[in-house]
Design an enzyme around this catalytic site. Sequence first.
Site, mmCIF file in Angstrom:
data_model
loop_
_atom_site.group_PDB
_atom_site.id
_atom_site.type_symbol
_atom_site.label_atom_id
_atom_site.label_comp_id
_atom_site.label_asym_id
_atom_site.label_seq_id
_atom_site.Cartn_x
_atom_site.Cartn_y
_atom_site.Cartn_z
ATOM 1 N N GLY A 171 48.542 26.974 39.089
ATOM 2 C CA GLY A 171 47.202 26.880 38.514
ATOM 3 C C GLY A 171 47.188 27.319 37.071
ATOM 4 N N ASN A 172 46.035 27.534 36.530
ATOM 5 C CA ASN A 172 45.919 28.029 35.157
ATOM 6 C C ASN A 172 44.740 28.988 35.071
ATOM 7 O OD1 ASN A 172 43.460 26.457 34.217
ATOM 8 N ND2 ASN A 172 44.790 24.819 34.993
#
Length: 399
Positions: free
Chosen positions: A205-206
């Site tokens: 993810g980020n």
Amino acid sequence: MTALNVVVGISGGIAAYKAVTVVRQLVLAGHDVHVVATSNALRFIGLPTLEAVSRNPVNTDIYEGVDEVRHVAVGKAANLIIVAPATANTIAKMATGQASDFLGNTILASSAPILIAPAMHTEMWQNVATVANIETLRSRGIQIIGPESGPLTGRDSGPGRMSEPSDIVAAALNMVASARDLAGRTVLVTAGGTREPLDPVRFIGNRSSGKQGVAVATAAAARGASVILIGANLEVPAPAGVRVVEVSTTLELQKAVVAESASADLVVMAAAVADYRPAETAQTKIKKRSDSSTLELRLEENPDILRGLSTNRSRDQVIVGFAAETEPDDDVLLQLGRAKISRKGCDFLVLNRVGWTEGFASDRNTVVVIDTAGDRVGEASGSKLSVAHRILDLVFAAR
Ligand code: CTP
């Protein structure tokens, strides 16, 4: 902007001294400012200061100006009401519609848009009673700016500081100036960050919280647009009055964008999209390896949604991309932006700098907007909501 009749309500908190600057900036911008101060506000700042700066009598007592029914007249004449600072007590009174003082009467008698700038200690701001009162005010269309996080009156620090006067004035004037200028338009916004699953419990993810994209959706809805918000793992609530489509992965985001974009006059791709996804997703939890101290992941490229959208657009549609870069040098940052916009084929690119401590999850942002020619069309700095309004101003004004 034509001169407005602005009521500045001041309640009794230490941030009341900053309200003088709010009044001053509005007067200098040519507006007719009427201060309504609670008796507690006047324990923090002097009435002569407020009268001198606002150039009008200050209203404090419901039993003054009775012959002209002033406790109702001030609210009825207002084009805009700002309450700064809004203490926990004033917020509670507003939420329950109390008319125990001049400010309460003014607010009840008015149909003008209202912006409040809360200021209080963190514990009071986070108390369930205040949280519920704020929700009530929000659901009635009252806009809230801040509070910001930082040093408070005592030795404590945290969320509770009143927003800066210039941000309050900008947000308030924007509320009126831009009121419903996007009526009849459809705006599609993507926000948040995609997650690419490795196995049932892990993902790539980020750090995007979705705050800036949600602010764009909030601003567009407040200006009368019909808004579709495609949210990828949002960490903030979606605004009321917006149609939300929830997604998680890049492929889901792409599907939703393709399905929803045909009706949009403006597409704002604020979501942080993963360029790669795991080539295989394990159906059971990947176990720690006993035969090796390294683990290799094979990734496969995701589609570029923005580029696809820009290439295949079928109608006169404005498409805006976002680029969060870690490049420290301003000129190089701009060069990266220019290369990116020509690669993506969108009409505008909103560029901002991010880092370990910058950008993500913050309530503030600083951006530069460039066009297809790579020229700067404007910049914005301040709360994410004020930045959102500015982005909408820039991209619609340029058409
Ligand atoms: N974007 C997209 N699809 C992708 C990647 C990005 O639509 N697969 C969009 C983002 O929503 C954003 C813009 O493209 O509006 C720029 O995203 P960014 O990650 O900065 O672009 P990349 O092409 O991935 O460039 P970089 O090499 O800097 O990662």
